[in-house]
Write a protein that holds these residues in place. Structure first.
Motif, PDB file in Angstrom:
ATOM      1  N   LEU B  66      -0.045  32.676  15.864  1.00 47.97           N
ATOM      2  CA  LEU B  66       0.095  31.286  15.405  1.00 47.97           C
ATOM      3  C   LEU B  66      -1.214  30.520  15.491  1.00 47.97           C
ATOM      4  N   ILE B  68      -1.988  26.515  15.413  1.00 46.67           N
ATOM      5  CA  ILE B  68      -1.281  25.228  15.428  1.00 46.67           C
ATOM      6  C   ILE B  68      -2.295  24.108  15.534  1.00 46.67           C
ATOM      7  N   ALA B  69      -2.216  23.136  14.633  1.00 44.88           N
ATOM      8  CA  ALA B  69      -3.128  21.992  14.687  1.00 44.88           C
ATOM      9  C   ALA B  69      -2.345  20.698  14.858  1.00 44.88           C
ATOM     10  N   GLN B  70      -3.071  19.623  14.993  1.00 46.04           N
ATOM     11  CA  GLN B  70      -2.583  18.265  15.284  1.00 46.04           C
ATOM     12  C   GLN B  70      -2.189  18.192  16.770  1.00 46.04           C
ATOM     13  N   ASN B  73       1.332  17.978  17.884  1.00 45.06           N
ATOM     14  CA  ASN B  73       2.062  19.175  17.474  1.00 45.06           C
ATOM     15  C   ASN B  73       1.770  20.346  18.427  1.00 45.06           C
ATOM     16  N   LEU B  76       3.772  19.637  21.388  1.00 51.86           N
ATOM     17  CA  LEU B  76       5.180  19.915  21.068  1.00 51.86           C
ATOM     18  C   LEU B  76       5.466  21.407  21.247  1.00 51.86           C
ATOM     19  N   TYR B  77       4.480  22.223  20.891  1.00 53.83           N
ATOM     20  CA  TYR B  77       4.616  23.673  21.073  1.00 53.83           C
ATOM     21  C   TYR B  77       4.498  24.067  22.548  1.00 53.83           C
ATOM     22  N   HIS B  81       7.314  25.698  26.377  1.00 54.37           N
ATOM     23  CA  HIS B  81       6.860  27.014  26.855  1.00 54.37           C
ATOM     24  C   HIS B  81       6.303  26.948  28.282  1.00 54.37           C
ATOM     25  N   GLU B  89      17.347  18.561  23.202  1.00 55.64           N
ATOM     26  CA  GLU B  89      16.798  17.958  21.990  1.00 55.64           C
ATOM     27  C   GLU B  89      16.425  16.482  22.202  1.00 55.64           C
ATOM     28  N   ALA B  90      17.327  15.725  22.809  1.00 58.67           N
ATOM     29  CA  ALA B  90      17.067  14.287  22.991  1.00 58.67           C
ATOM     30  C   ALA B  90      15.816  14.065  23.836  1.00 58.67           C
ATOM     31  N   LEU B  93      12.594  15.108  21.881  1.00 58.61           N
ATOM     32  CA  LEU B  93      12.219  14.102  20.886  1.00 58.61           C
ATOM     33  C   LEU B  93      11.629  12.860  21.551  1.00 58.61           C
ATOM     34  N   TRP B  94      12.181  12.483  22.687  1.00 61.36           N
ATOM     35  CA  TRP B  94      11.711  11.296  23.394  1.00 61.36           C
ATOM     36  C   TRP B  94      10.263  11.474  23.858  1.00 61.36           C
ATOM     37  N   HIS B  96       8.094  13.515  22.676  1.00 59.43           N
ATOM     38  CA  HIS B  96       7.236  13.597  21.494  1.00 59.43           C
ATOM     39  C   HIS B  96       6.993  12.203  20.907  1.00 59.43           C
TER      40      HIS B  96
END
Lengths: 236, 236
Positions: B66, B68-70, B73, B76-77, B81, B89-90, B93-94, B96
């Motif tokens: 992989l 991965i940029a930004q 992001n 987020l990855y 891990h 999920e909630a 998202l919070w 992020h």
């Protein structure tokens, strides 16, 4: 479940990226601030001490018990729920990466008319806006558009992430539409170098749900309060 | 797996938010551009037609196959891990959402010294920088910091998302550190209203891996090439 979208009533702005995804998904949603008393309702919600995941600013989306803010984050949520993002981790991250790059572009497009302060009028920063826009049109916009064109070359399909539409495609459509509105002269010249991005714009515009949305009153016209503003003196 | 981080060698910049997460995670990583010939290697990779998920700009992370940029992001990855984000999920998202708000702050902090064009020198936009910084210190920075302070009030713990550390906490640490470097006078005054954000900064700074990192040569000192720059004339 009916979503509730909270965003300023009079502009496309950042909310538009969410609206396009909801419309393409055929999702049921209420555009809260556009209802009578809706902006007050939005501000009350932002001021409520019981909100656990407080948004910094609109747009935000109410999805059942969840309140989700930040445009790209809302799309990150909607994508897999509505088939607007790949299911695998690598694909999901890639589409989100594209969206975040679009978000960067949006900030720069906005700052062409507000290079000094978002709280001041355009008229109070007009001289600086001319300088910033000149650089934006000469260097930044071509860099971003050149990037997305190259992504389309590599994607193996007509969409940014390949053969299937994702929310990033809807957002690129909005960028092309917005740039055409704000800088018609500059874009007319520049578009010649962007055959794939323009083809993608047209493809999105023709999707039945998007076409119906664009023709409806739900689509707020571009105006001089949003991100993409047309000031003749800035369009070189 | 050894990660490869690609970012400009001479600055903390946006890469620092990734470095802090990798360091806190105790992850094995190579800071590629800081090796001999590393920046050339980075530029070669960006120019390679075979890269499927092309980054717009550094930072980007190589994680196995992989790329991965930004910044947000990448986090987020890395988050799930390495236990630096909630599993649900909630919560994901919070955290992020908080990170994306920090990313917005970073753009505005950068643009204080570059309000006209990132391609021009500070000296060529000094007058505009003074105007933009005055607004940033008076309106924008207090708005962001006030927001994060309120998030900490509501979080039910010492961290932004509650009792457990997330990557957003590491990023808020960096924001406080950066603002102290760039605007020591303005921050000294402003910090009095931010007891929780300052306490979180101190908590992060004392975490064993972060403390070791900050004391090492891996931590590039703040300087006048990055996001947070100290120009005496801007610090009102």
């Amino acid at each position: 479940m009916r979503y509730e979208l909270y965003y300023w009533a009079g502009i496309q702005g950042r909310g538009e990226f969410v609206r396009l995804a909801l419309e393409e998904a055929g999702a049921e949603y209420l555009d809260v601030a556009r209802q009578a008393g809706g902006e007050e309702q939005m501000m009350r919600l932002l001021g409520r001490p019981s909100v656990e995941h407080l948004p910094f600013a609109p747009p935000f989306l109410k999805a059942g018990e969840l309140i989700i803010a930040q445009t790209a984050n809302i799309l990150l949520y909607l994508g897999p729920h509505h088939g607007l993002a790949p299911a695998d981790e690598a694909g999901r991250l890639w589409v989100h990466q594209l969206q975040l790059t679009i978000a960067d572009f949006v900030v720069e497009a906005h700052d062409t008319h507000h290079p000094i302060a978002s709280g001041l009028y355009y008229e109070d920063q007009k001289k600086e806006a001319k300088r910033r826009t000149a650089d934006f049109l000469k260097n930044r916009a071509p860099k971003y558009f050149g990037y997305f064109e190259e992504v389309l070359v590599r994607s193996g399909g007509k969409h940014l992430a390949g053969r299937r539409l994702t929310y990033a495609d809807l957002s690129l459509f909005q960028i092309v539409a917005g740039m055409r509105y704000a800088f018609p002269k500059a874009m007319a010249k520049h578009e010649k170098k962007l055959p794939r991005a323009v083809a993608l714009h047209d493809l999105v515009a023709k999707r039945p749900r998007i076409a119906a949305y664009l023709a409806s009153e739900r689509r707020i016209p571009f105006n001089e309060y949003g991100i993409f503003r047309h000031y003749k003196e800035l369009d070189a």
